[in-house]
Design a protein around this motif. Structure first.
Motif, PDB file in Angstrom:
ATOM      1  N   ALA A 213     -21.502  -4.430 -55.411  1.00  0.00           N
ATOM      2  CA  ALA A 213     -23.013  -4.216 -55.362  1.00  0.00           C
ATOM      3  C   ALA A 213     -23.826  -5.550 -55.188  1.00  0.00           C
ATOM      4  N   PRO A 214     -24.963  -5.296 -54.764  1.00  0.00           N
ATOM      5  CA  PRO A 214     -25.919  -6.501 -54.899  1.00  0.00           C
ATOM      6  C   PRO A 214     -25.877  -7.332 -55.817  1.00  0.00           C
ATOM      7  N   THR A 215     -26.234  -8.743 -55.955  1.00  0.00           N
ATOM      8  CA  THR A 215     -26.289  -9.378 -56.989  1.00  0.00           C
ATOM      9  C   THR A 215     -27.244  -8.993 -57.779  1.00  0.00           C
ATOM     10  N   ARG A 216     -26.943  -8.813 -59.062  1.00  0.00           N
ATOM     11  CA  ARG A 216     -27.910  -8.059 -60.339  1.00  0.00           C
ATOM     12  C   ARG A 216     -28.978  -9.282 -60.583  1.00  0.00           C
ATOM     13  N   PRO A 217     -30.352  -8.422 -61.076  1.00  0.00           N
ATOM     14  CA  PRO A 217     -31.281  -9.509 -61.416  1.00  0.00           C
ATOM     15  C   PRO A 217     -30.878 -10.189 -62.598  1.00  0.00           C
ATOM     16  N   ASN A 218     -30.087  -9.760 -63.392  1.00  0.00           N
ATOM     17  CA  ASN A 218     -29.783 -10.545 -64.665  1.00  0.00           C
ATOM     18  C   ASN A 218     -28.862 -11.944 -64.348  1.00  0.00           C
ATOM     19  N   GLU A 219     -28.123 -11.745 -63.090  1.00  0.00           N
ATOM     20  CA  GLU A 219     -27.797 -13.106 -62.723  1.00  0.00           C
ATOM     21  C   GLU A 219     -28.424 -13.912 -61.958  1.00  0.00           C
ATOM     22  N   ARG A 220     -29.270 -13.367 -61.197  1.00  0.00           N
ATOM     23  CA  ARG A 220     -30.381 -14.276 -60.506  1.00  0.00           C
ATOM     24  C   ARG A 220     -31.045 -14.908 -61.529  1.00  0.00           C
ATOM     25  N   ALA A 221     -31.522 -14.156 -62.589  1.00  0.00           N
ATOM     26  CA  ALA A 221     -32.289 -14.872 -63.777  1.00  0.00           C
ATOM     27  C   ALA A 221     -31.425 -16.064 -64.236  1.00  0.00           C
ATOM     28  N   LEU A 222     -30.211 -16.080 -64.281  1.00  0.00           N
ATOM     29  CA  LEU A 222     -29.519 -17.231 -64.854  1.00  0.00           C
ATOM     30  C   LEU A 222     -29.222 -18.537 -63.809  1.00  0.00           C
ATOM     31  N   ALA A 223     -29.104 -18.085 -62.452  1.00  0.00           N
ATOM     32  CA  ALA A 223     -28.905 -19.299 -61.433  1.00  0.00           C
ATOM     33  C   ALA A 223     -29.277 -18.704 -60.198  1.00  0.00           C
ATOM     34  N   ASN A 224     -30.762 -18.786 -59.874  1.00  0.00           N
ATOM     35  CA  ASN A 224     -31.104 -18.303 -58.944  1.00  0.00           C
ATOM     36  C   ASN A 224     -30.872 -19.120 -57.754  1.00  0.00           C
ATOM     37  N   HIS A 225     -30.500 -18.362 -56.314  1.00  0.00           N
ATOM     38  CA  HIS A 225     -30.033 -18.826 -55.270  1.00  0.00           C
ATOM     39  C   HIS A 225     -30.260 -18.035 -54.159  1.00  0.00           C
ATOM     40  N   PRO A 226     -30.815 -18.337 -52.804  1.00  0.00           N
ATOM     41  CA  PRO A 226     -30.909 -17.372 -51.944  1.00  0.00           C
ATOM     42  C   PRO A 226     -29.799 -16.504 -51.536  1.00  0.00           C
ATOM     43  N   SER A 227     -28.582 -17.061 -51.698  1.00  0.00           N
ATOM     44  CA  SER A 227     -27.489 -16.294 -51.160  1.00  0.00           C
ATOM     45  C   SER A 227     -26.457 -16.045 -52.267  1.00  0.00           C
ATOM     46  N   LEU A 228     -27.034 -16.122 -53.653  1.00  0.00           N
ATOM     47  CA  LEU A 228     -26.092 -15.901 -54.890  1.00  0.00           C
ATOM     48  C   LEU A 228     -25.330 -14.818 -54.604  1.00  0.00           C
ATOM     49  N   LYS A 229     -23.941 -14.855 -54.884  1.00  0.00           N
ATOM     50  CA  LYS A 229     -22.921 -13.742 -54.830  1.00  0.00           C
ATOM     51  C   LYS A 229     -22.644 -13.132 -56.282  1.00  0.00           C
ATOM     52  N   PRO A 230     -22.457 -11.936 -56.506  1.00  0.00           N
ATOM     53  CA  PRO A 230     -22.021 -11.347 -57.704  1.00  0.00           C
ATOM     54  C   PRO A 230     -20.887 -12.129 -58.522  1.00  0.00           C
ATOM     55  N   GLN A 231     -20.937 -12.118 -59.692  1.00  0.00           N
ATOM     56  CA  GLN A 231     -19.628 -12.545 -60.295  1.00  0.00           C
ATOM     57  C   GLN A 231     -18.506 -11.705 -60.304  1.00  0.00           C
ATOM     58  N   ALA A 232     -18.733 -10.148 -60.364  1.00  0.00           N
ATOM     59  CA  ALA A 232     -17.911  -9.165 -60.391  1.00  0.00           C
ATOM     60  C   ALA A 232     -16.974  -9.550 -59.026  1.00  0.00           C
ATOM     61  N   PHE A 233     -17.641  -9.802 -57.899  1.00  0.00           N
ATOM     62  CA  PHE A 233     -17.005  -9.869 -56.575  1.00  0.00           C
ATOM     63  C   PHE A 233     -16.234 -11.282 -56.628  1.00  0.00           C
ATOM     64  N   LEU A 234     -17.040 -12.426 -56.960  1.00  0.00           N
ATOM     65  CA  LEU A 234     -16.603 -13.774 -56.839  1.00  0.00           C
ATOM     66  C   LEU A 234     -15.165 -13.948 -57.889  1.00  0.00           C
ATOM     67  N   ARG A 235     -15.462 -13.406 -58.848  1.00  0.00           N
ATOM     68  CA  ARG A 235     -14.254 -13.786 -59.640  1.00  0.00           C
ATOM     69  C   ARG A 235     -12.865 -12.884 -59.197  1.00  0.00           C
ATOM     70  N   LYS A 236     -12.861 -12.187 -58.581  1.00  0.00           N
ATOM     71  CA  LYS A 236     -11.904 -11.269 -57.896  1.00  0.00           C
ATOM     72  C   LYS A 236     -11.360 -12.197 -56.718  1.00  0.00           C
ATOM     73  N   VAL A 237     -12.366 -12.719 -55.688  1.00  0.00           N
ATOM     74  CA  VAL A 237     -11.552 -13.579 -54.836  1.00  0.00           C
ATOM     75  C   VAL A 237     -11.130 -14.884 -55.274  1.00  0.00           C
ATOM     76  N   VAL A 238     -11.658 -15.524 -56.300  1.00  0.00           N
ATOM     77  CA  VAL A 238     -11.497 -16.695 -56.711  1.00  0.00           C
ATOM     78  C   VAL A 238     -10.097 -16.857 -57.635  1.00  0.00           C
ATOM     79  N   ARG A 239      -9.927 -15.645 -58.102  1.00  0.00           N
ATOM     80  CA  ARG A 239      -8.733 -15.438 -58.847  1.00  0.00           C
ATOM     81  C   ARG A 239      -7.626 -15.395 -57.871  1.00  0.00           C
ATOM     82  N   ALA A 240      -7.746 -14.600 -56.796  1.00  0.00           N
ATOM     83  CA  ALA A 240      -6.790 -14.408 -55.845  1.00  0.00           C
ATOM     84  C   ALA A 240      -6.668 -15.898 -55.014  1.00  0.00           C
ATOM     85  N   ILE A 241      -7.241 -16.708 -54.814  1.00  0.00           N
ATOM     86  CA  ILE A 241      -6.930 -17.824 -54.088  1.00  0.00           C
ATOM     87  C   ILE A 241      -5.688 -18.900 -54.666  1.00  0.00           C
ATOM     88  N   LEU A 242      -5.464 -18.959 -55.878  1.00  0.00           N
ATOM     89  CA  LEU A 242      -4.400 -19.517 -56.408  1.00  0.00           C
ATOM     90  C   LEU A 242      -3.246 -18.577 -56.962  1.00  0.00           C
TER      91      LEU A 242
END
Length: 297
Positions: A213-242
């Motif tokens: 999904a697109p990054t949700r408003p509650n996440e943007r409210a915590l760490a707003n950045h123009p290209s902020l990616k959602p934690q649900a996606f990032l946690r999957k790819v970060v976990r996979a990298i090691l």
């Protein structure tokens, strides 16, 4: 007498964020000290200059497209990559070549590098990184509907109602590379803990298509950045990298710290580098909150 290593601007748990230029930072790192990279670079460079960031923060746009609100939801700004000149495109290719060259010695053999990109510029970044000795290992397709593309011809909407100038983007490419192995994958895993990707489960291999999904408003409210990616996606790819869950994950374009937050959430050590003091300020407040956020898969 050697210089003392710079202290991080911020630490939280196993995450450390440094302020600085990522090229300078990388060239100062010990060889073979980083085990994986997950990063979302400034694709066009121009949009992250001081002048363009001021325009963005003032809502003026500049090279940024400020999308209208729909259904009461404010959309995130998007860089207008179609406005890049030939010289700026060349600058992009040169920069990522220099970046890959600086990154290579700091990585252990078999370390994977995952780079967020977009369909308009991915070929440039892929070519520049591959030329510096990295093995191309495919792409991860993040399936997400964005606001890029799909528009009718500007100032001629009524005249050409059945025409889209370019496709409406429904996916985001993440380029996957690997530093060459020492020996076989099994040898590299035993010595360095790298060489493959961590599976989500015993039954399921890590796949190259991830619904997001697109990054949700509650996440943007915590760490707003123009290209902020959602934690649900990032946690999957970060976990996979090691592949063995051991080592250090680097984000050399840390922004507001979302990759570091994802690493903290999955229990990895992480290091980030960010040049913009405004984003460092946001990251200091946002990383702990993003890391502790409960997200839906």
């Amino acid at each position: 007498m050697s210089k003392a290593p710079p202290k991080p601007a911020f630490t939280h748990g196993n995450a450390s964020l440094f302020k600085g230029n990522c090229l300078d930072w990388l060239m100062a790192q010990p060889e073979k000290s980083i085990h994986g990279v997950v990063t979302d670079p400034p694709y066009g460079l121009l949009e992250y200059t001081k002048e363009q960031q001021v325009k963005l923060r003032n809502g003026k746009g500049g090279v940024w497209r400020i999308p209208p609100s729909y259904d009461g939801h404010k959309r995130a700004p998007l860089p207008r990559f179609t406005t890049l000149t030939h010289a700026q495109v060349e600058e992009l290719s040169v920069f990522f070549g220099l970046w890959a060259r600086a990154l290579h010695p700091a990585l252990v053999p078999g370390a994977h590098v995952l780079i967020a990109c977009n369909p308009l510029l991915s070929y440039l970044i892929a070519g520049a990184v591959a030329e510096e000795g990295f093995e191309r290992r495919g792409e991860i397709a993040r399936l997400v509907m964005t606001m890029r593309g799909g528009d009718r011809p500007k100032n001629a909407h009524d005249e050409f109602p059945d025409v889209s100038v370019m496709p409406r983007s429904q996916w985001e490419p993440w380029l996957l590379f690997r530093k060459p192995l020492e020996g076989r994958v099994q040898d590299n895993l035993r010595k360095w803990g790298t060489g493959g990707l961590r599976r989500p489960s015993d039954e399921q291999p890590f796949g190259d298509v991830i619904k997001s999904a697109p990054t949700r408003p509650n996440e943007r409210a915590l760490a707003n950045h123009p290209s902020l990616k959602p934690q649900a996606f990032l946690r999957k790819v970060v976990r996979a990298i090691l592949p063995l869950g051991e080592g250090v994950v680097l984000d050399p374009f840390a922004g507001s710290g979302s990759t570091l937050a994802a690493a903290e959430a999955v229990g990895y050590r992480s290091v980030g580098v960010e040049l913009d003091p405004e984003y460092i300020k946001i990251a200091k407040a946002g990383i702990p909150k993003l890391a502790s956020l409960t997200v839906k898969e």
